[in-house]
Design an enzyme around this catalytic site. Structure first.
Site, mmCIF file in Angstrom:
data_model
loop_
_atom_site.group_PDB
_atom_site.id
_atom_site.type_symbol
_atom_site.label_atom_id
_atom_site.label_comp_id
_atom_site.label_asym_id
_atom_site.label_seq_id
_atom_site.Cartn_x
_atom_site.Cartn_y
_atom_site.Cartn_z
ATOM 1 N N GLU A 143 -0.502 12.524 -1.983
ATOM 2 C CA GLU A 143 -0.736 13.878 -2.511
ATOM 3 C C GLU A 143 -1.259 13.767 -3.942
ATOM 4 O OE1 GLU A 143 2.850 16.160 -2.096
ATOM 5 O OE2 GLU A 143 2.838 15.941 0.094
ATOM 6 N N ALA A 146 1.719 12.586 -5.903
ATOM 7 C CA ALA A 146 2.599 11.521 -5.405
ATOM 8 C C ALA A 146 1.839 10.572 -4.479
ATOM 9 C CB ALA A 146 3.788 12.115 -4.649
ATOM 10 N N GLY A 147 1.753 9.304 -4.906
ATOM 11 C CA GLY A 147 1.101 8.295 -4.073
ATOM 12 C C GLY A 147 2.089 7.181 -3.774
ATOM 13 N N GLU A 258 0.008 -1.749 8.799
ATOM 14 C CA GLU A 258 -1.229 -1.391 8.097
ATOM 15 C C GLU A 258 -1.548 -2.432 7.021
ATOM 16 O OE1 GLU A 258 -1.011 2.594 6.491
ATOM 17 O OE2 GLU A 258 -2.512 2.197 4.962
ATOM 18 N N ARG A 284 -31.179 -21.275 -3.391
ATOM 19 C CA ARG A 284 -31.616 -20.898 -4.739
ATOM 20 C C ARG A 284 -31.692 -22.128 -5.644
ATOM 21 N NH1 ARG A 284 -34.254 -17.109 -7.726
ATOM 22 N NH2 ARG A 284 -33.559 -17.233 -9.901
ATOM 23 N N HIS A 354 -24.572 -15.485 -7.375
ATOM 24 C CA HIS A 354 -25.876 -14.902 -7.034
ATOM 25 C C HIS A 354 -26.697 -14.584 -8.285
ATOM 26 C CE1 HIS A 354 -24.576 -14.309 -2.840
ATOM 27 N NE2 HIS A 354 -25.822 -13.988 -2.555
ATOM 28 N N GLY A 380 -0.543 0.766 -0.723
ATOM 29 C CA GLY A 380 0.455 0.135 -1.599
ATOM 30 C C GLY A 380 -0.243 -0.736 -2.624
ATOM 31 N N GLU A 383 1.090 -3.516 -7.800
ATOM 32 C CA GLU A 383 2.356 -3.370 -8.543
ATOM 33 C C GLU A 383 3.504 -3.017 -7.594
ATOM 34 O OE1 GLU A 383 -0.564 -1.918 -9.387
ATOM 35 O OE2 GLU A 383 -1.035 -3.235 -11.074
HETATM 36 C C1 LIG Z 1 -10.539 5.156 -0.755
HETATM 37 C C2 LIG Z 1 -9.094 5.479 -0.546
HETATM 38 C C3 LIG Z 1 -8.666 5.756 0.738
HETATM 39 C C4 LIG Z 1 -7.309 6.127 0.938
HETATM 40 N N1 LIG Z 1 -6.912 6.506 2.201
HETATM 41 C C5 LIG Z 1 -5.669 7.062 2.344
HETATM 42 C C6 LIG Z 1 -5.282 7.659 3.588
HETATM 43 O O1 LIG Z 1 -6.025 7.638 4.586
HETATM 44 N N2 LIG Z 1 -4.069 8.250 3.663
HETATM 45 C C7 LIG Z 1 -3.213 8.293 2.601
HETATM 46 O O2 LIG Z 1 -2.125 8.858 2.735
HETATM 47 N N3 LIG Z 1 -3.537 7.733 1.414
HETATM 48 C C8 LIG Z 1 -4.759 7.123 1.262
HETATM 49 N N4 LIG Z 1 -5.113 6.569 0.060
HETATM 50 C C9 LIG Z 1 -4.155 6.645 -1.046
HETATM 51 C C10 LIG Z 1 -3.594 5.310 -1.508
HETATM 52 O O3 LIG Z 1 -2.690 4.781 -0.574
HETATM 53 C C11 LIG Z 1 -2.944 5.583 -2.891
HETATM 54 O O4 LIG Z 1 -4.024 5.800 -3.801
HETATM 55 C C12 LIG Z 1 -2.082 4.457 -3.365
HETATM 56 O O5 LIG Z 1 -0.911 4.361 -2.574
HETATM 57 C C13 LIG Z 1 -1.649 4.645 -4.835
HETATM 58 O O6 LIG Z 1 -1.154 5.919 -5.068
HETATM 59 P P1 LIG Z 1 -1.743 6.813 -6.287
HETATM 60 O O7 LIG Z 1 -3.212 6.788 -6.194
HETATM 61 O O8 LIG Z 1 -1.058 8.113 -6.274
HETATM 62 O O9 LIG Z 1 -1.342 6.009 -7.597
HETATM 63 P P2 LIG Z 1 0.038 6.130 -8.403
HETATM 64 O O10 LIG Z 1 1.174 5.993 -7.462
HETATM 65 O O11 LIG Z 1 -0.015 7.325 -9.271
HETATM 66 O O12 LIG Z 1 -0.045 4.819 -9.306
HETATM 67 C C14 LIG Z 1 -0.835 4.739 -10.488
HETATM 68 C C15 LIG Z 1 -0.555 3.370 -11.137
HETATM 69 O O13 LIG Z 1 0.846 3.270 -11.447
HETATM 70 C C16 LIG Z 1 1.383 2.121 -10.843
HETATM 71 N N5 LIG Z 1 2.767 2.368 -10.413
HETATM 72 C C17 LIG Z 1 3.249 3.414 -9.689
HETATM 73 N N6 LIG Z 1 4.551 3.271 -9.471
HETATM 74 C C18 LIG Z 1 4.923 2.098 -10.046
HETATM 75 C C19 LIG Z 1 6.152 1.373 -10.152
HETATM 76 N N7 LIG Z 1 7.266 1.802 -9.578
HETATM 77 N N8 LIG Z 1 6.137 0.202 -10.836
HETATM 78 C C20 LIG Z 1 5.004 -0.271 -11.402
HETATM 79 N N9 LIG Z 1 3.816 0.367 -11.335
HETATM 80 C C21 LIG Z 1 3.782 1.527 -10.656
HETATM 81 C C22 LIG Z 1 0.495 1.863 -9.621
HETATM 82 O O14 LIG Z 1 0.589 0.519 -9.194
HETATM 83 C C23 LIG Z 1 -0.861 2.202 -10.210
HETATM 84 O O15 LIG Z 1 -1.348 1.120 -10.920
HETATM 85 C C24 LIG Z 1 -6.416 6.149 -0.156
HETATM 86 C C25 LIG Z 1 -6.860 5.821 -1.439
HETATM 87 C C26 LIG Z 1 -8.182 5.499 -1.641
HETATM 88 C C27 LIG Z 1 -8.628 5.196 -3.045
#
Ligand SMILES: Cc1cc2nc3c(=O)[nH]c(=O)nc-3n(C[C@H](O)[C@H](O)[C@H](O)COP(=O)(O)OP(=O)(O)OC[C@H]3O[C@@H](n4cnc5c(N)ncnc54)[C@H](O)[C@@H]3O)c2cc1C
Length: 395
Positions: A143, A146-147, A258, A284, A354, A380, A383
Site C-alpha cells: 500500500e 505500508a510495504g 515467490e 571486441r 561492454h 522483500g 534489509e
Molecule cells: C516494479 C515493482 C513491482 C511490484 N509488484 C508488487 C505486486 O505485484 N504486489 C505487491 O503487493 N507489491 C509489489 N511490489 C511492492 C514491493 O514488494 C515493495 O516495494 C517492497 O516490499 C518494499 O516496500 P516499500 O516500497 O513500501 O518500501 P518500505 O517498506 O517503505 O521500505 C523503504 C526502505 O526502508 C527499509 N526498511 C523498511 N523496514 C525496515 C526494517 N525493519 N529494517 C531495516 N530497513 C527497513 C527498506 O529495506 C527500504 O530500503 C512491487 C514493487 C515494484 C517496485
C-alpha cells in the site's frame, strides 16, 4: 600407461546437470526455451514500449506452462516445484524482465495461495481458467503507506451481513491493469496486528475497484504496474481466501515460494547476461587483442561465474528442501538476498565490460541491469531479508 583418449580432461562445455532435475525437467526446459526464444524474445524491445500483450498468458496456458506444478484435476501438469524453477530460469531468455515478472506473478505469486487455501468453488472459478491462461491474476499486498511492514496495511474489509465491504488502496501492483482478479490482503480486525489480516479474491470488474494509475518505473517496462483503489467494494463472504485472521501466515508462506522463484530468475538472468558478455569480450578488440584476453577482464568473468554458481547452488539446495516439505525461511531469505545482489552486480559489471556499448539500448545489457535491480526491493528488500536471517538466530 593410459591411452591419450583415457586421460581425464576438464570439459567446460558439458551441460550443467544438477540432481534436482530429471530428464523430464530437461525436456520441459527445451520446450520452454524454444517457445521463449521464438515467441517472446523477438518482441523484447517492442514490449518495453507497449507492455507485453495478454495473449502471452493465453498462449502459455495453451502450451501448459502456467500450471506446471498444479494438479491435473485443475488442468495443471501435476509436476513438482522444480518444474516452476525451470520456468523461472527459462523465462530469463525472453530478455524482458517485465514479461517474466508478469508471468511469475500469475503462476508463482497469486496462483499458489488459490490452490492451497481456496475452496473447491474458488478453484473452479479462478484456478482452472488461470491455468488455461483465460483469466489473469495479481496479488495486492503493498500500500502507499505500508510495504515491508505488512501488518501496517490499512485496507479494511468490514462484515455486513453475508458480505464484506472493502475500502483502501494498493500500489506497485504487477498485472494490476490487466488482471481479472486480485488476491487482496486486507485487515478484518485492525486491533489484532498480524492476527487481523485476511485474504480475499476480488474480481477486478466489481463496482468500486478503480485502476487509478499506470505507474512509470526504472525497469521492468514490459510489465504493467498499478495503483489501485477500493471504494466500498462489496464481495460475498465466500470470496474470503483461507481463514479469517490467518492472512498474514498465508501470505508469509506465499512469499517464501515467490522469493525462491525470484532468486532462480536472478541466477538465470545473471547467467544470460554473463554469456552474452563473454561472447562480446571474445569479439571486441582493444590494443590489438580481444578484451576478454586481458587478465583483468578474465578475472572479472571468473569472479562473476563463481558468484553466479554459488547463488545457483543455494537456490537449488533450498528448493530441494522446500519441495520436500521443509519450510527453510532462513535459507530462502539467504538465497533471495544473495541471488539478487549477485544478479545486480553481474549486470553492472557486464555493462562495464561492454564499455559504451553497455550503455546503449541496442545491446540490452542496460535493460538487464534495470530489470534485475528490482529484485533487491521487490518481494522483500535486502534489509528485510537480512532482518529475517538475523532474527532467525534469536537476535
Ligand atoms: C516494479 C515493482 C513491482 C511490484 N509488484 C508488487 C505486486 O505485484 N504486489 C505487491 O503487493 N507489491 C509489489 N511490489 C511492492 C514491493 O514488494 C515493495 O516495494 C517492497 O516490499 C518494499 O516496500 P516499500 O516500497 O513500501 O518500501 P518500505 O517498506 O517503505 O521500505 C523503504 C526502505 O526502508 C527499509 N526498511 C523498511 N523496514 C525496515 C526494517 N525493519 N529494517 C531495516 N530497513 C527497513 C527498506 O529495506 C527500504 O530500503 C512491487 C514493487 C515494484 C517496485
Amino acid at each position: 600407461m593410459a591411452a591419450t583418449s583415457d586421460v581425464l580432461k576438464p570439459d567446460f562445455g558439458a551441460t550443467k546437470k544438477h540432481f534436482i532435475f530429471t530428464e523430464e525437467h530437461d525436456r520441459l526446459r527445451e520446450s520452454i526455451r524454444s517457445f521463449v526464444q521464438k515467441e517472446l524474445a523477438p518482441h523484447a524491445a517492442e514490449w518495453e514500449e507497449t507492455t507485453f500483450p495478454d495473449s502471452v498468458i493465453r498462449r502459455m496456458g495453451e502450451l501448459g506452462f502456467l500450471g506446471l506444478s498444479m494438479p491435473e484435476q485443475y488442468g495443471g501438469q501435476g509436476g513438482d516445484y522444480f518444474a516452476n524453477i525451470v520456468l523461472a530460469e527459462e523465462m530469463a531468455h525472453a530478455q524482458s524482465g517485465g514479461t517474466a515478472m508478469g508471468v511469475a506473478v500469475h503462476t508463482d505469486m497469486a496462483m499458489p495461495p488459490i490452490h492451497l487455501f481456496g475452496t473447491e468453488e474458488q478453484k473452479q472459478e479462478w484456478l482452472v481458467p488461470a491455468i488455461k491462461g483465460e483469466k489473469i491474476l495479481c496479488l495486492g499486498i503493498t500500500e502507499p503507506d505500508a510495504g515491508s511492514d505488512v501488518a501496517g496495511i490499512k485496507t479494511r474489509a468490514v462484515r455486513d451481513g453475508d458480505e464484506y465491504v472493502i475500502n483502501g488502496s494498493k500500489t506497485y501492483i504487477t498485472n494490476g491493469h490487466r488482471a481479472d482478479v486480485i488476491v487482496l490482503v486486507t485487515k478484518t480486525d485492525p486491533d489484532a496486528g498480524h492476527g487481523g489480516i485476511t485474504l480475499f479474491l476480488v474480481p477486478m470488474d466489481l463496482p468500486g475497484v478503480i485502476r487509478e494509475k499506470r505507474l512509470e518505473k526504472l525497469g521492468m517496462h514490459a510489465s504493467d504496474t498499478a495503483l489501485l483503489a477500493f471504494q466500498d467494494v462489496r464481495v460475498p463472504a465466500s470470496a474470503m481466501l483461507g481463514q479469517e485472521g490467518k492472512g498474514f501466515y498465508h501470505i508469509s508462506w506465499e512469499l517464501q515460494g515467490e522469493r525462491l522463484i525470484g532468486a532462480a530468475g536472478c541466477v538465470a538472468g545473471a547467467q544470460r547476461v554473463f554469456d552474452q558478455t563473454v561472447k562480446f569480450a571474445l569479439e571486441r578488440k582493444a590494443f590489438g587483442r580481444e578484451i576478454g584476453h586481458f587478465q583483468v577482464i578474465r578475472h572479472k568473468f571468473a569472479e562473476m561465474a563463481t558468484a553466479i554458481e554459488s547463488a545457483r547452488q543455494m537456490v537449488y539446495t533450498t528448493a530441494w528442501r522446500f519441495a520436500n516439505g521443509e519450510y527453510p525461511v532462513r535459507e530462502i531469505s539467504m538465497a533471495k538476498l544473495h541471488a539478487s545482489r549477485v544478479a545486480v552486480d553481474v549486470a553492472d559489471e557486464c555493462i562495464q565490460i561492454h564499455g559504451g556499448a553497455g550503455y546503449m539500448k541496442e545491446y540490452g545489457v542496460e535493460r538487464a541491469w534495470r530489470d534485475l535491480r528490482l529484485n533487491r526491493i521487490g518481494a522483500g528488500t535486502d534489509e528485510i531479508m537480512l532482518d529475517v536471517i538475523g532474527r532467525s538466530y534469536g537476535l
